[in-house]
Design an enzyme around this catalytic site. Structure first.
Site, PDB file in Angstrom:
ATOM      1  N   ASP A 125      -5.941   5.271   2.470  1.00 47.03           N
ATOM      2  CA  ASP A 125      -5.070   6.318   3.481  1.00 47.03           C
ATOM      3  C   ASP A 125      -3.403   5.722   3.156  1.00 47.03           C
ATOM      4  OD1 ASP A 125      -4.282   7.891   5.553  1.00 47.03           O
ATOM      5  OD2 ASP A 125      -4.614   6.480   7.106  1.00 47.03           O
ATOM      6  N   ASN A 166     -10.372  17.063   5.294  1.00 47.81           N
ATOM      7  CA  ASN A 166      -9.359  17.345   4.649  1.00 47.81           C
ATOM      8  C   ASN A 166      -9.016  18.801   4.192  1.00 47.81           C
ATOM      9  OD1 ASN A 166      -9.619  14.049   2.936  1.00 47.81           O
ATOM     10  ND2 ASN A 166      -8.371  14.649   4.824  1.00 47.81           N
TER      11      ASN A 166
HETATM   12  C1  FPP Z   1      -5.194   9.764   2.461  1.00 50.40           C
HETATM   13  O1  FPP Z   1      -3.737   9.575   2.531  1.00 50.40           O
HETATM   14  C2  FPP Z   1      -5.557  10.247   0.967  1.00 50.40           C
HETATM   15  C3  FPP Z   1      -6.525  11.546   0.871  1.00 50.40           C
HETATM   16  C4  FPP Z   1      -6.759  12.242   1.695  1.00 50.40           C
HETATM   17  C5  FPP Z   1      -6.619  11.743  -0.598  1.00 50.40           C
HETATM   18  C6  FPP Z   1      -7.206  10.630  -1.487  1.00 50.40           C
HETATM   19  C7  FPP Z   1      -6.977  10.946  -2.771  1.00 50.40           C
HETATM   20  C8  FPP Z   1      -6.298  10.491  -3.905  1.00 50.40           C
HETATM   21  C9  FPP Z   1      -6.087   8.594  -3.543  1.00 50.40           C
HETATM   22  C10 FPP Z   1      -6.210  10.752  -4.921  1.00 50.40           C
HETATM   23  C11 FPP Z   1      -7.241  11.255  -5.737  1.00 50.40           C
HETATM   24  C12 FPP Z   1      -8.045  10.308  -6.070  1.00 50.40           C
HETATM   25  C13 FPP Z   1      -8.855   9.854  -7.052  1.00 50.40           C
HETATM   26  C14 FPP Z   1      -9.658   8.635  -7.304  1.00 50.40           C
HETATM   27  C15 FPP Z   1      -8.576  10.659  -8.392  1.00 50.40           C
HETATM   28  P1  FPP Z   1      -2.850  10.703   3.436  1.00 50.40           P
HETATM   29  O2  FPP Z   1      -2.590  11.924   2.785  1.00 50.40           O
HETATM   30  O3  FPP Z   1      -3.960  11.005   4.546  1.00 50.40           O
HETATM   31  O4  FPP Z   1      -1.711   9.853   3.871  1.00 50.40           O
HETATM   32  P2  FPP Z   1      -0.838   9.832   5.329  1.00 50.40           P
HETATM   33  O5  FPP Z   1      -1.792   9.485   6.263  1.00 50.40           O
HETATM   34  O6  FPP Z   1       0.153   8.918   4.874  1.00 50.40           O
HETATM   35  O7  FPP Z   1      -0.462  11.249   5.448  1.00 50.40           O
END
Ligand code: FPP
Length: 244
Positions: A23, A71
């Protein structure tokens, strides 16, 4: 490797299975005046570093929350960017499989993902099944409640068709109906990004997990941060509901 191994406590306990809620990508990007998608791109690189480091310290299972059932509510642009990153990542996994010797599994309802992503995930998991080192589980279109419902429906169907009886449903039998069948429960669940909630991640499997929360945003989560989490876990007294 920029982490100095000599600093590690000799008696630290590396868990068998660590699970991570990746996150903070969006906030990491916002702080730098970049689009959220830039945060996901760096987040994917962070994952690569952490997976390599986890392998080097002998971790057996690493499970990451990559895309939740919730998501999909994000903008099309962001969802597409994450899906493109995943496709690229899976192509690299397939290309570098023999070099990395990592087993890959996918937890979640893959049917909503693009046919190409489904195919890449199938190839990655089938062709990496022969490796015996670390196993990486990508939770993709995953939700803990949905996973439990799916298991319950599957068991109910078997009762309806007469192959099983309700009293046969033990905790072990139910675990075998989860996406994680055969994988030991995580001992340690790490959530970077400052939020202190489980967000529908591994609800069944986390019954006795130790949680580690940190304000560090996922793109900044390096091996040093993983070691801090392991050190915290090592110092805890896990009683599983029993007495001292
Ligand atoms: C949460 O951060 C992250 C996600 C919903 C996506 C996770 C995806 C990746 C790390 C990229 C793809 C992964 C691989 C292994 C290829 P957020 O967007 O909720 O962050 P925020 O809370 O700061 O908005």
């Amino acid at each position: 490797m920029f982490f100095k191994k000599k600093k590690l406590a000799a008696d630290r306990k590396v868990p068998t299975h660590i699970a991570i809620v990746m996150d903070g990508n969006g906030r990491w990007a916002k702080k730098r005046g970049l689009p959220r998608t830039a945060g996901h791109k760096v987040g994917a690189e962070t994952f690569r570093t952490i997976a390599n480091y986890a392998k080097s310290i002998g971790l057996k299972y690493l499970t990451v929350y990559t895309f939740s059932t919730e998501n999909w509510k994000r903008s099309d642009e962001e969802v597409n960017a994450i899906m493109e990153l995943l496709e690229k990542y899976l192509r690299e996994i397939i290309r570098d499989m023999d070099k990395n010797q990592v087993r890959f599994c996918f937890f979640g309802d893959m049917s909503r993902l693009s046919p190409q992503l489904q195919e890449e995930a199938r190839i990655a998991s089938e062709e990496s099944a022969k490796y015996s080192g670390v196993q990486v589980n990508f939770c993709l279109n995953y939700g803990g409640r949905a996973e439990i419902l799916r298991a319950a429906q599957s068991f109910a169907r078997e009762c309806m068709d007469g192959t099983r009886k309700p009293e046969e449903l033990t905790e072990e039998a139910f675990s075998d109906l989860m996406y994680s069948a055969g994988v030991p429960d995580p001992e340690l669940i790490i959530r970077p990004g400052g939020e202190k909630r489980t967000s529908n991640f591994l609800l069944w499997q986390s019954a006795y997990a130790e949680y580690y929360f940190t304000d560090v945003l996922w793109p900044d989560f390096g091996p040093e941060e993983l070691e801090k989490a392991i050190a915290s876990y090592s110092g805890r007294n896990r009683r599983f509901g029993g007495a001292e």
